[in-house]
Every structure is written in structure tokens, then in C-alpha cells.
Scaffold this active site. Structure first.
Site: not given
Ligand code: 13P
Length: 255
Positions: A9-11, A98, A100, A170, A176, A216, A237-238
Site C-alpha cells: 500500500n503506497w498510500k 483502511h 486512515e 491492521e 507507521g 510496521s 506500507g512504508g
Molecule cells: P506500515 O507498514 O507503514 O506500518 O503501514 C501499514 C499499512 O497501513 C498498510 O496498509
């Protein structure tokens, strides 16, 4: 059959050129290094999707997902993108629910149920995210929170519709933050989720369901997480923004 999946997930990261560059690197590395049955999904921002779907066509190991869609098919919803639009450029998955989106865009379970319906009507598999906040973990309400997210967001589906859903657990406190759920904490919830699905849809659907862990996840902790019996991969994510890290996570399954 249950799939082993790693989804990136590149966000809201990477401009167009950088996004195409990263996707090309991932495709080449997956091609050269990844053996086995892992299923890889990359979820870039909307503006990258058309070009990335074209690139993905030349390679059958990487699928493309979007990070959201609107619940309506079309109409006066300035700034929004619908499921049939995503389908028309070749997208196969869409992340829904998600944290977010729940937190910053006030998406609730009822709205998400509508988005899930629209996705499924247009042959998009939802990667449906659920998870508790730190307060909910600390006050021990997290099983109830997850039960409600499943019941209100997904359990209106028929068994054959539900078979197209991928779940992602999640925990919000792990996203994050560098704080990862321990493999035991994650397994406990994944097992709970699978049991809820078993009660609703039966053994076949429950054992075929892929449940991803997100929060993470990185090349150092992925192998231990993915070794747990109910953890079928990760939503990253990251670490999905660095091709080396992402591919090393894909290689973390014990096959
Ligand atoms: P991180 O891997 O950056 O913690 O993000 C997880 C995430 O929200 C994937 O959708």
C-alpha cells in the site's frame, strides 16, 4: 484455495515517474528472485494506475490494486473514483476500510459495506481492513471492535461473494509507528477472525480465506509473522516503497 499474499500500500507517496520506476523494479525483481506461489499485489495512487496496469499485463505475478473507491458507479461526486472506472483500467483489487480512511475521512462500517458491494459488482476483490486503536486494545474491547467491523462491513455478503474478499488485520497502533504486533498477538486475532468467518460461512470459506497482517511489517519481522498458521501474508506500507525491502518480505514465507 487460500493464497499467500503480500500487498504493498503506497498510500499518498511517490510522484508519477518515481511510481513507475518503483513498479518496474519490483516486477523485475519478482521475476528474477521470487519462486513459489506467493501472490503479489501493488496498490499505487489513482493517477499511476492506468500505466501500472499496462506494465503489469506483461507479467503475471504482480497484480494491481487501488486504495479506495466510491460506492456509486458514477455521478456528481467531484474528486471521486468509482469501481467500474478502476475495473476499466485493469485493476483487480481495492483496499477498503483502511484505518486512515476510517479516521481521516469518517468512513464507517455502513458506508464500507456499500463500497464492498460496488467493488464486487465490478469484479474487484476487496482487501478489507479491520483493526483496533490503542485505546481499544488497552481497554480490552478489541475483540468486540473486530467482530463489529466484520459483521457490519462484510457479513451481509453471500458465501460466494465473500469468497472474493481478502482480509487485512491492521492494528491502528502498529501502523507507521515501528511498533509491530508480536506474532502471538497477531495470530490470536487472525484465529479469532477465521473463527468468526467459520461461524458465519462454514469451514470451507474460512479455510480458503487469506488474512493479511499489516502494521510496521518489514523484512526483519515478516518471516516470524508469516510462519503463524492463520497469517497468510502482509499488507505493507512504508517497506513497500523500497523494492529491496518489499521483495525480501515476499520471500519471507517458509514454503
Ligand atoms: P506500515 O507498514 O507503514 O506500518 O503501514 C501499514 C499499512 O497501513 C498498510 O496498509
Amino acid at each position: 484455495m487460500r493464497k499467500k499474499i503480500v500487498a504493498g500500500n503506497w498510500k499518498m507517496n511517490l510522484d508519477y515517474t518515481s511510481g513507475i520506476g518503483l513498479f518496474s523494479e519490483i516486477v523485475n525483481m519478482v521475476n528474477d528472485e521470487v519462486m513459489g506461489e506467493q501472490h503479489v499485489i501493488v496498490c499505487p495512487p489513482y493517477v499511476h494506475l492506468g500505466a501500472i496496469c499496462q506494465l503489469a499485463k506483461t507479467h503475471n505475478k504482480v497484480s494491481v490494486g487501488a486504495q479506495n473507491c466510491h460506492q456509486a458507479q458514477s455521478g456528481a461526486y467531484t474528486g471521486e473514483v468509482s469501481a467500474p472506472m478502476l475495473q476499466s483500467v485493469g485493476v483487480n483489487y481495492v483496499i477498503l476500510g483502511h484505518s486512515e480512511r476510517r479516521q481521516y475521512f469518517a468512513e464507517n462500517n455502513a458506508l464500507l459495506a456499500e463500497k464492498v458491494n460496488s467493488a464486487l459488482q465490478h469484479q474487484l476483490s476487496p482487501i478489507f481492513c479491520i483493526g483496533e486503536t490503542l485505546d481499544q486494545r488497552n481497554d480490552n474491547s478489541y475483540f468486540d471492535v473486530i467482530k463489529r467491523q466484520l459483521a457490519e462491513g462484510l457479513f451481509h455478503l453471500t458465501e460466494s461473494q465473500f469468497a472474493n474478499v481478502v482480509l487485512a488485520y491492521e492494528p491502528v497502533w502498529a501502523i507507521g509507528t515501528g511498533l509491530t504486533a508480536t506474532p502471538e498477538q497477531a495470530q490470536e486475532i487472525h484465529e479469532f477472525i477465521r473463527n468468526e468467518v467459520r461461524s458465519k460461512y462454514g469451514e470451507g470459506t474460512a479455510s480458503d480465506l487469506s488474512i493479511l497482517y499489516g502494521g510496521s511489517c518489514n523484512p526483519k519481522n515478516a518471516a516470524e509473522l508469516f510462519a503463524k498458521p492463520d497469517i497468510d501474508g502482509g499488507l505493507i506500507g512504508g517497506a513497500s516503497l523500497k523494492s529491496r525491502d518489499f521483495v525480501d518480505i515476499i520471500k519471507s514465507f517458509s514454503l
